[in-house]
Scaffold this motif. Sequence first.
Motif, PDB file in Angstrom:
ATOM      1  N   PRO A  32       2.874  63.915 -69.331  1.00 57.23           N
ATOM      2  CA  PRO A  32       3.397  63.553 -70.647  1.00 57.23           C
ATOM      3  C   PRO A  32       4.796  62.966 -70.493  1.00 57.23           C
ATOM      4  CG  PRO A  32       2.561  65.798 -70.637  1.00 57.23           C
ATOM      5  CD  PRO A  32       2.631  65.343 -69.210  1.00 57.23           C
ATOM      6  N   LEU A  33       5.048  61.872 -71.167  1.00 57.96           N
ATOM      7  CA  LEU A  33       6.339  61.201 -71.040  1.00 57.96           C
ATOM      8  C   LEU A  33       7.212  61.495 -72.246  1.00 57.96           C
ATOM      9  CD1 LEU A  33       4.897  57.889 -69.663  1.00 57.96           C
ATOM     10  CD2 LEU A  33       6.142  59.622 -68.404  1.00 57.96           C
ATOM     11  N   PRO A  34       8.528  61.567 -72.034  1.00 57.29           N
ATOM     12  CA  PRO A  34       9.436  61.913 -73.133  1.00 57.29           C
ATOM     13  C   PRO A  34       9.510  60.809 -74.179  1.00 57.29           C
ATOM     14  CG  PRO A  34      10.672  61.388 -71.148  1.00 57.29           C
ATOM     15  CD  PRO A  34       9.227  61.374 -70.769  1.00 57.29           C
ATOM     16  N   TYR A  35       9.658  61.229 -75.406  1.00 55.10           N
ATOM     17  CA  TYR A  35       9.763  60.315 -76.538  1.00 55.10           C
ATOM     18  C   TYR A  35      11.098  59.571 -76.467  1.00 55.10           C
ATOM     19  CZ  TYR A  35       9.561  58.820 -81.417  1.00 55.10           C
ATOM     20  OH  TYR A  35       9.521  58.088 -82.567  1.00 55.10           O
ATOM     21  N   GLU A  36      11.057  58.268 -76.721  1.00 57.19           N
ATOM     22  CA  GLU A  36      12.221  57.382 -76.739  1.00 57.19           C
ATOM     23  C   GLU A  36      12.930  57.282 -75.396  1.00 57.19           C
ATOM     24  OE1 GLU A  36      14.745  58.263 -80.090  1.00 57.19           O
ATOM     25  OE2 GLU A  36      13.383  57.264 -81.453  1.00 57.19           O
ATOM     26  N   GLN A  37      12.216  57.421 -74.305  1.00 59.63           N
ATOM     27  CA  GLN A  37      12.763  57.208 -72.966  1.00 59.63           C
ATOM     28  C   GLN A  37      12.061  55.982 -72.390  1.00 59.63           C
ATOM     29  OE1 GLN A  37      15.288  59.009 -71.523  1.00 59.63           O
ATOM     30  NE2 GLN A  37      15.441  59.948 -73.538  1.00 59.63           N
ATOM     31  N   LEU A  38      12.553  54.796 -72.736  1.00 58.06           N
ATOM     32  CA  LEU A  38      11.884  53.546 -72.425  1.00 58.06           C
ATOM     33  C   LEU A  38      11.711  53.334 -70.923  1.00 58.06           C
ATOM     34  CD1 LEU A  38      10.668  50.895 -73.505  1.00 58.06           C
ATOM     35  CD2 LEU A  38      12.941  49.902 -73.295  1.00 58.06           C
ATOM     36  N   TYR A  39      12.769  53.488 -70.149  1.00 55.45           N
ATOM     37  CA  TYR A  39      12.688  53.182 -68.721  1.00 55.45           C
ATOM     38  C   TYR A  39      11.813  54.172 -67.963  1.00 55.45           C
ATOM     39  CZ  TYR A  39      16.089  49.634 -69.730  1.00 55.45           C
ATOM     40  OH  TYR A  39      16.714  48.537 -70.258  1.00 55.45           O
ATOM     41  N   ALA A  40      11.867  55.429 -68.340  1.00 52.81           N
ATOM     42  CA  ALA A  40      10.994  56.423 -67.707  1.00 52.81           C
ATOM     43  C   ALA A  40       9.529  56.078 -67.980  1.00 52.81           C
ATOM     44  CB  ALA A  40      11.308  57.818 -68.214  1.00 52.81           C
ATOM     45  N   THR A  41       9.250  55.645 -69.179  1.00 52.99           N
ATOM     46  CA  THR A  41       7.888  55.277 -69.546  1.00 52.99           C
ATOM     47  C   THR A  41       7.442  54.014 -68.823  1.00 52.99           C
ATOM     48  OG1 THR A  41       8.217  56.273 -71.725  1.00 52.99           O
ATOM     49  CG2 THR A  41       6.378  54.748 -71.494  1.00 52.99           C
ATOM     50  N   LEU A  42       8.309  53.011 -68.746  1.00 56.90           N
ATOM     51  CA  LEU A  42       7.954  51.776 -68.036  1.00 56.90           C
ATOM     52  C   LEU A  42       7.710  52.049 -66.554  1.00 56.90           C
ATOM     53  CD1 LEU A  42      10.440  49.229 -69.638  1.00 56.90           C
ATOM     54  CD2 LEU A  42       7.995  49.384 -70.007  1.00 56.90           C
ATOM     55  N   ASP A  43       8.559  52.872 -65.938  1.00 56.54           N
ATOM     56  CA  ASP A  43       8.379  53.193 -64.522  1.00 56.54           C
ATOM     57  C   ASP A  43       7.086  53.955 -64.285  1.00 56.54           C
ATOM     58  OD1 ASP A  43      10.714  51.915 -63.852  1.00 56.54           O
ATOM     59  OD2 ASP A  43      11.917  53.748 -63.747  1.00 56.54           O
ATOM     60  N   ALA A  44       6.761  54.901 -65.152  1.00 55.55           N
ATOM     61  CA  ALA A  44       5.528  55.673 -64.991  1.00 55.55           C
ATOM     62  C   ALA A  44       4.301  54.778 -65.155  1.00 55.55           C
ATOM     63  CB  ALA A  44       5.482  56.816 -65.993  1.00 55.55           C
ATOM     64  N   CYS A  45       4.363  53.857 -66.083  1.00 62.99           N
ATOM     65  CA  CYS A  45       3.218  52.964 -66.308  1.00 62.99           C
ATOM     66  C   CYS A  45       3.062  51.946 -65.187  1.00 62.99           C
ATOM     67  CB  CYS A  45       3.350  52.270 -67.653  1.00 62.99           C
ATOM     68  SG  CYS A  45       3.082  53.403 -69.029  1.00 62.99           S
ATOM     69  N   LYS A  46       4.145  51.667 -64.452  1.00 61.20           N
ATOM     70  CA  LYS A  46       4.034  50.786 -63.291  1.00 61.20           C
ATOM     71  C   LYS A  46       3.145  51.406 -62.227  1.00 61.20           C
ATOM     72  CE  LYS A  46       8.531  48.502 -63.322  1.00 61.20           C
ATOM     73  NZ  LYS A  46       9.795  48.410 -62.578  1.00 61.20           N
ATOM     74  N   ALA A  47       3.229  52.714 -62.076  1.00 55.37           N
ATOM     75  CA  ALA A  47       2.506  53.399 -61.012  1.00 55.37           C
ATOM     76  C   ALA A  47       1.173  53.990 -61.460  1.00 55.37           C
ATOM     77  CB  ALA A  47       3.372  54.511 -60.448  1.00 55.37           C
ATOM     78  N   ALA A  48       0.887  53.950 -62.741  1.00 54.11           N
ATOM     79  CA  ALA A  48      -0.304  54.615 -63.266  1.00 54.11           C
ATOM     80  C   ALA A  48      -1.585  53.866 -62.954  1.00 54.11           C
ATOM     81  CB  ALA A  48      -0.171  54.769 -64.783  1.00 54.11           C
ATOM     82  N   ASP A  49      -2.646  54.629 -62.722  1.00 55.09           N
ATOM     83  CA  ASP A  49      -3.981  54.055 -62.641  1.00 55.09           C
ATOM     84  C   ASP A  49      -4.518  53.812 -64.050  1.00 55.09           C
ATOM     85  OD1 ASP A  49      -4.176  54.072 -59.868  1.00 55.09           O
ATOM     86  OD2 ASP A  49      -4.832  56.153 -59.855  1.00 55.09           O
ATOM     87  N   TYR A  50      -4.242  54.745 -64.923  1.00 57.10           N
ATOM     88  CA  TYR A  50      -4.657  54.665 -66.322  1.00 57.10           C
ATOM     89  C   TYR A  50      -3.470  55.025 -67.208  1.00 57.10           C
ATOM     90  CZ  TYR A  50      -9.526  54.762 -64.862  1.00 57.10           C
ATOM     91  OH  TYR A  50     -10.728  54.463 -64.289  1.00 57.10           O
ATOM     92  N   VAL A  51      -3.459  54.484 -68.396  1.00 53.73           N
ATOM     93  CA  VAL A  51      -2.510  54.892 -69.421  1.00 53.73           C
ATOM     94  C   VAL A  51      -3.343  55.392 -70.587  1.00 53.73           C
ATOM     95  CG1 VAL A  51      -0.714  54.159 -71.032  1.00 53.73           C
ATOM     96  CG2 VAL A  51      -0.754  53.238 -68.717  1.00 53.73           C
ATOM     97  N   VAL A  52      -3.053  56.604 -71.028  1.00 57.66           N
ATOM     98  CA  VAL A  52      -3.765  57.187 -72.164  1.00 57.66           C
ATOM     99  C   VAL A  52      -2.833  57.114 -73.365  1.00 57.66           C
ATOM    100  CG1 VAL A  52      -4.888  59.233 -73.087  1.00 57.66           C
ATOM    101  CG2 VAL A  52      -5.059  58.727 -70.645  1.00 57.66           C
ATOM    102  N   PHE A  53      -3.226  56.325 -74.351  1.00 56.77           N
ATOM    103  CA  PHE A  53      -2.464  56.260 -75.590  1.00 56.77           C
ATOM    104  C   PHE A  53      -3.034  57.300 -76.537  1.00 56.77           C
ATOM    105  CE2 PHE A  53      -1.744  51.694 -74.387  1.00 56.77           C
ATOM    106  CZ  PHE A  53      -0.388  51.815 -74.202  1.00 56.77           C
ATOM    107  N   VAL A  54      -2.170  58.168 -77.055  1.00 58.18           N
ATOM    108  CA  VAL A  54      -2.574  59.187 -78.007  1.00 58.18           C
ATOM    109  C   VAL A  54      -2.020  58.765 -79.360  1.00 58.18           C
ATOM    110  CG1 VAL A  54      -2.513  61.625 -78.619  1.00 58.18           C
ATOM    111  CG2 VAL A  54      -2.483  60.952 -76.214  1.00 58.18           C
ATOM    112  N   LEU A  55      -2.919  58.398 -80.262  1.00 51.06           N
ATOM    113  CA  LEU A  55      -2.523  57.955 -81.602  1.00 51.06           C
ATOM    114  C   LEU A  55      -2.837  59.048 -82.611  1.00 51.06           C
ATOM    115  CD1 LEU A  55      -3.935  54.311 -81.486  1.00 51.06           C
ATOM    116  CD2 LEU A  55      -1.596  55.059 -81.031  1.00 51.06           C
ATOM    117  N   SER A  56      -2.128  59.030 -83.706  1.00 51.88           N
ATOM    118  CA  SER A  56      -2.350  59.993 -84.767  1.00 51.88           C
ATOM    119  C   SER A  56      -3.250  59.376 -85.835  1.00 51.88           C
ATOM    120  CB  SER A  56      -1.016  60.395 -85.398  1.00 51.88           C
ATOM    121  OG  SER A  56      -1.232  61.190 -86.543  1.00 51.88           O
TER     122      SER A  56
END
Length: 185
Positions: A32-56
């Motif tokens: 789980p990635l922290p809310y409003e942490q843009l660079y942490a999220t971009l870096d994690a998605c660079k290395a991810a095999d999958y990205v799971v978007f959880v929508l409400s």
Amino acid sequence: MCSFLLNVRHPRAKPSLYTRADRFKTSLQFIPLPYEQLYATLDACKAADYVVFVLSSTVEVDAWGDTLLRTLQAQGLPEVVTVVSSSEGPMEPKEKSGIMKSLLSFIQYFVPSQSRVYDVHTGSDTLNAVRALCEGRPSDVKWREGRSWIVGEQVRWDDGALSVTGVIRGAPLSANRLMHIPNYG
């Protein structure tokens, strides 16, 4: 297999969750990635095999979530799995069809290849979402194909030298070449 969890609405980050999917004979790692942490999220998605978007199903994506989705779209996304979850519980059967169509239309704007949104309150949809993660073949992101990179599992200093242990992805990596460490050079 390494998977990352991306939640555009959750304000708190939790530690990694490793789980074994015995039915599919594989293991998954959710981060789980922290809310409003843009660079942490971009870096994690660079290395991810999958990205799971959880929508409400009840709360629209806010301005930060929209900015994040646009930035991820520009950076390039790996395979995407979209799920819908509601803190209030399952959706009303009469409203469910309309909500699911609306969320699919929304996510297809950012990820045109997305063909389905899974409802985690339905057992069959939850199983299908896990099946998509376990049995699917992650697509390659164009910028990653020709570059070597490491998904780091352990980092430590040994007598003044940085030691990184992990999985090498992309092109072959030579130990005799210089390495770029993001944010350090």
